[in-house]
Structure formats: C-alpha cells, structure tokens
Design a protein around this motif. Structure first.
Motif, short mmCIF file in Angstrom:
data_model
loop_
_atom_site.label_atom_id
_atom_site.label_comp_id
_atom_site.label_asym_id
_atom_site.label_seq_id
_atom_site.Cartn_x
_atom_site.Cartn_y
_atom_site.Cartn_z
N ALA A 26 66.03 95.19 56.56
CA ALA A 26 65.75 95.73 55.22
C ALA A 26 65.26 97.17 55.31
O ALA A 26 65.67 98.03 54.50
N VAL A 27 64.41 97.46 56.29
CA VAL A 27 63.92 98.83 56.46
C VAL A 27 65.06 99.77 56.83
O VAL A 27 65.16 100.90 56.30
N GLN A 28 65.93 99.32 57.73
CA GLN A 28 67.07 100.16 58.10
C GLN A 28 68.00 100.41 56.91
O GLN A 28 68.55 101.51 56.75
N LYS A 29 68.17 99.42 56.04
CA LYS A 29 69.00 99.59 54.85
C LYS A 29 68.39 100.61 53.89
O LYS A 29 69.09 101.47 53.34
N GLN A 30 67.06 100.54 53.70
CA GLN A 30 66.38 101.51 52.83
C GLN A 30 66.51 102.93 53.38
O GLN A 30 66.75 103.88 52.64
N LYS A 31 66.36 103.07 54.70
CA LYS A 31 66.50 104.39 55.31
C LYS A 31 67.92 104.94 55.12
O LYS A 31 68.10 106.13 54.84
N ALA A 32 68.92 104.07 55.26
CA ALA A 32 70.30 104.52 55.07
C ALA A 32 70.53 104.96 53.63
O ALA A 32 71.22 105.97 53.37
#
Length: 231
Positions: A202-208
């Motif tokens: 989820a954090v990686q998706k928000q960063k993207a």
C-alpha cells in the motif's frame, strides 16, 4: 440362625484342614513351579522362566573409522606395541588432512589448516558418539567444532571461492546453506508477516501515485511556460 452357624463352623474346619495339609507338603523352589520339559534321556527338567519385559540390546554403529586407513608402520616406535594408540592416530590423521590443504610446508595457521584440524576432531567425535550416544559433553564439543568450521567455511567462500571448493573437495565436506529463517513459523507470526506485506504494498502504491502526480504537474507547468513564451 442355627443352620447358618453350623455352616460357618464347617467352613472354618475345612480351611484349617487344608492349611495343615499344605504345611506338610515339601517346599519347592520357584524354578520347579515352571513348566517341565521332557529330555531325550527320559527325565523331566524344569525350563527357565521367561522375562517378557527384557528388551533387545541396541546395535552399535558399525561404520568404518576414519583412522582405519592408517597403517601400523606410521606410528612411533614407542606406540607400536600399544593396541589402541588413539591419540597418536588422531594426530597422524590431522597431519594427513593438513598436508592436503596447506599452502606450503610451514603453513600451520591458515584458514585451510584450521578447517582440516576441526574436520579431524569432528569425525573423531562422531565415531565416539556412535558407541556412546549418551555422552553429552563430547556431543557439545562436537557441535561447537561444527559451528567454528561453518564460520570459517563461510568466510573462505566469500573471500576465495576457488580455495573453498578445493578444501571441500579434498576433505570431503558438503557445504549446505543455512535456512532463510531460524524462527519457528507460528500462526501469529505468519499473520503479522502477511499484514506487513500488505502495508508495504500500500505504501509503495501511494508513492507511485504521488510520483505520477508530480510528473503530471511538471508537464502542465512546462506546457504553460512554452505557450507563454510562444505568445
């Protein structure tokens, strides 16, 4: 009541008669009470009692010793008459393994030599524990030697891989990689791991998404500046 009293007197008298007759009989040994067998000579002989609780003896290890390839003429003259010169044989086995992996004739402290010495000790402990499997002290020493050799092999593999392969081939060592996780996989640990993976994704998706928005904002500003300069 009268018939009952007469019956009791009769039973007591009969029991006393039986006790007296048994005391007159000759006493026999426990072996005589066992089932008798008929011999070829025509006489009866009592068989020995069988103990059902006796367990069979555990078979000892019959593996070939690592010191069996040493000939008697390799021992010193002082030890030739001794049937079991175990310490002298172990020292000769160390020298034999050291000669296979040492760098030169004067090499006595390199990593390869220390691995050879530990290998001879470990194999000696293994042969001892095959006969005395309850010896906890020697088992502990063997495990400590295995840990030391594992660390030395790991460092040698990272620094000089060709020497590592040669040492393993000459000494007959099979190097196995340690497991990825030493911790026991419980249900709680697996659930926590799965939750951490979900949070990471989820954090990686928000960063993207944030990076995509920044790129779009940069493009819009560039196009506006280009239009302003063109006008």
């Amino acid at each position: 009541m009268i018939p009952n009293v007469g019956l009791r007197v009769f039973l007591k008298s009969s029991s006393n008669i039986l006790r007296g007759s048994s005391s007159l009989l000759p006493r026999t040994s426990p072996a005589a009470l066992t089932p008798a067998t008929f011999n070829a000579t025509g006489s009866f002989a009592a068989s020995q009692p069988v103990r059902q609780y006796a367990r069979a003896a555990k078979a000892s290890g019959t593996g070939q010793s690592q010191l069996s390839d040493l000939t008697p003429d390799m021992l010193k003259l002082d030890y030739t008459a001794v049937p079991l010169a175990q310490t002298e044989k172990l020292q000769l086995k160390k020298e034999q393994l050291i000669a296979k992996v040492q760098r030169d004739e004067t090499d006595r402290s390199s990593v390869e030599v220390r691995i050879a010495i530990l290998t001879a000790r470990i194999r000696n402990y293994q042969e001892h524990l095959q006969k005395h499997h309850k010896d906890k002290a020697n088992k502990r020493l063997m495990l400590m030697a295995i840990d030391k050799r594992k660390k030395l092999l790991k460092n040698l593999r990272l620094v000089r891989y060709e020497t590592f392969e040669r040492v393993c081939e000459q000494l007959g060592i099979t190097y196995t990689f340690p497991p990825e996780y030493y911790r026991r996989a419980t249900r709680r640990w697996l659930a926590k791991k799965e939750f951490c993976i979900k949070v990471f994704k989820a954090v990686q998706k928000q960063k993207a998404e944030q990076q995509l928005k920044m790129k779009q904002n940069l493009r819009t500003t560039e196009t506006e500046e280009h239009k302003a300069t063109a006008a």
